[in-house]
Enzyme design. Sequence first.
Site: not given
Ligand code: F6P
Length: 551
Positions: A208, A214, A268-269, A354, A385, A513
């Site tokens: 987003k 990452e 995002g979620r 979250e 199990h 972060k």
């Molecule tokens: O972990 C925080 C967060 O902002 C989540 O809410 C989101 O889904 C994820 O990082 C990834 O964010 P982005 O889509 O901006 O890379």
Amino acid sequence: MGKLTLRSTLQWKNLEKNYKQIKKLTLRELFKDKDRYNKFSIHDDNIRIIFDYSKNIITSSTFKLLIDFVKLSKVNEYARKMFSGEKINLTEKRAVLHTALRNRSNNPVYINGNDVMSQINSALLKMKKFSNNLRNGRWFGATGKKIVDIVNIGIGGSCLGPKMVCEALKYYADGPSIYFVSNVDGTDIYEVLKKLNPETTLFMIASKTFTTLETVTNALTARSWLTGKLGIKAIANHFVALSTNTKKVLEFGIDRQNIFELWDFVNGRCSLWASIGLSIACFVGFDKFVELLEGAHYIDQHFLNTPYEKNIPVIMAALGFWYNNFFGASAHAVLPYSQYLHVFSAYLQQNDMESNGKAINFEGKRVTYETGPIILGDVGTNCQHSFYQLFHQGTKLIPCDFIGFINPLREIGDHHEKLMASYFAQPEALAFGFTRNQVSENLKAAGFSSADIKALTPHKVFEGNKPSNSILIDKLTPKTLGALIALYEHKIFVQGIMWCVNSFDQFGVELGKTLADGILPELKGQTGKEHDNSTKNLIKLFNLRRNNMIL
Ligand code: F6P
């Protein structure tokens, strides 16, 4: 809520009183009422979902008091605000419109006077064209070959949603293979890339913000891998972006026409319903993606228009609130009896924790009660199990949701009957247990000595009285999956309202972060900031040993 704190409301106090009475009762006693199942279950015959909540430690008065609390929380008012595009995400001043993404009625939804449906519909059309072209071999790699593998690079909601759905709908998949890379641990991308041919691979950079460390790191690695083999021009055929941040996407080198739009009114979620779901559309086809949206839209309407007493997500939320805030249950388990749903609990962990893992209320004050629970789970029968031991005989109360299907997607011998026998048995065992008398009679019949019976009996007793919901669905289809996800989304929404927390921001992920950004230069030989003694020594040792300066 004004000056009144939640705990001092009449509705909360009534629930407290009810709890004192109810904790003396057992599910064994409550089930003496032969009509209990009919009183506490809902059958939705359109989408063919049964929601049985009779194995909860409630009476009709508890249920009424819980509904009174939902009314006090004005859930309906908040829901209407959400669906109509009001900026209910107060801290970020944003609307929360994942419901508009699956608004199959296409009724207008306004933000600042502009109908967002036209931009949503054109984004869906772009997804449709792209996924059709890709699946039909009309989208070629740089050397003219058909794309057969897709790698979705994203993390959090930009991974878990589409990954969960692709895994869940694998039975329906007839498109390219899909891989999900999320971790900045380089082995994640390494293990995927080593299997792939760059000429036939497409990368979807799902982010987003397009700033997530990452994702950007993995995307850069993927870009070097691809351009190292096919040259810089190949990016146009092998990279697409799913993002709100056009500027950053263009700087990365992805073509403007390869950007699939996203908007800040999509959390995002809950973004799998938007362009973040492009991998789903490519994997199972756009028509099935639309069926997924339809299932969610159906539940949106159920949630908006059904009285609280028959409203499945409202009841799920109220029951979770009951255990969380009165029984002191700190966790909630989600247990799908379907291997295809093996990512479902992990997906819900992000969505729920979250959203409602917050301690500050709408008024900016610290809450004086518990909020979001720890979500855990895995697929049945695997978890029977592993962690079910604690559910049955541990000291903690963990309310459970059992999710099962009447018809399997693959009929293989009697696998499904065996699977579903456990789906029915586990809630029964949790609710009714196995008494001291039953245990000793069993041991006697098995020929144990009275000394052994005395010693063994306490270890073999199941106290019972452990609550659960059973969700029983005819079949796992894109539509029922969409419905199931939306049930949980709305449950989480309702609970956020009940606890007066903003379910739509996630500031709690920021500090770690920021600190990591500060530490990174120190791991690359540069001087860093002040740290506590523990962190300082650990970083020092890391650097020394990594550079082979000490053993
Ligand atoms: O972990 C925080 C967060 O902002 C989540 O809410 C989101 O889904 C994820 O990082 C990834 O964010 P982005 O889509 O901006 O890379």
